[in-house]
Design a protein around this motif. Structure first.
Motif: not given
Ligand code: ADE
Length: 240
Positions: A130, A135, A143
């Protein structure tokens, strides 16, 4: 619902888990948050969790062993459990996925760091990857917090009133109408007259029109998937 977070930085989670809506839900036993330090499952005197990439290149890769052993040490409380790796390569997180995950009894969130995670962790040990957006973060921890927040508040009893998430942005696929509270005039700007009228039907129609207008102006892409009524379509055609 129980969240397990596998991370190299468990201390990052304490303030979030102890305060606000999440803190209250944990205290009331509606949510449970269990933190596992991946480093505790690394081997050797130095407890190394990353290594150089095969094939060369810059950056380090998280080793499969510590993550897989950490996953093996997590108590599974139910079959309704999913292991999610947070990574920019994953499915984009949205409100539909939040509802899907809120239906589980246990969500295990694996936070990657460095350039990535050894691909072999993904085969057989992770159910889903996920991403929270297009970005790159320095790690999956922020996250995981986003996912826990969005999912946790959908668990019954976590929000004060059961209904308060039904009116949120995205629940019907639209952005929310604007909100106002006291004072009535702030730095010369007045609250829209309709909100003071006490006419609930006028207020409902005004709010709906505002939500549609905002969505049309800011996120027209959302209108394609939004759940629209006949009244919504009429308002939209007037706006256009
Ligand atoms: N780890 C680094 N970037 C991330 C993102 N955009 N979403 C989830 N985990 C991540």
């Amino acid at each position: 619902m129980r969240f397990d977070v596998l991370t190299l930085f468990p201390d990052l989670f304490a303030p979030f888990v102890e305060q606000g809506i999440m803190g209250r839900a944990v205290q009331q036993g509606k949510l449970d948050v269990c933190l596992t330090n991946i480093r505790d499952h690394a081997r050797g005197a130095h407890r190394v969790t990353d290594d150089r990439p095969y094939g060369g290149g810059s950056g380090m890769v998280m080793k499969a062993g510590p993550i897989v052993r950490a996953l093996g040490a997590v108590e599974r409380i139910s079959d309704r459990c999913r292991v999610v790796l947070l990574t920019p390569q994953g499915r984009l997180f949205d409100q539909d996925l939040a509802w899907e995950l809120a239906d589980l009894d246990q969500l295990i969130l694996v936070c990657g760091r460095y350039e990535g995670v050894d691909e072999r962790v993904l085969k057989g040990f992770v159910d889903q990857e996920v991403s929270i957006g297009d970005y790159v973060l320095s790690g999956g921890e922020s996250a995981a917090l986003v996912v826990m927040d969005a999912v946790g508040r959908l668990v019954p009893g976590v929000l004060g009133s059961e209904d308060s998430n039904r009116e949120d942005s995205f629940e019907d696929g639209l952005l929310e109408h604007p909100h106002y509270t006291r004072p009535r005039v702030f730095e010369g700007r007045e609250v829209p007259e309709v909100l003071l009228s006490g006419d609930h039907e006028r207020i409902r129609v005004w709010r709906r029109a505002q939500a549609l207008k905002r969505t049309l102006e800011r996120r027209p892409d959302l209108l394609e998937r939004a759940r629209l009524t006949e009244e919504d379509r009429r308002i939209l055609s007037e706006l256009k």
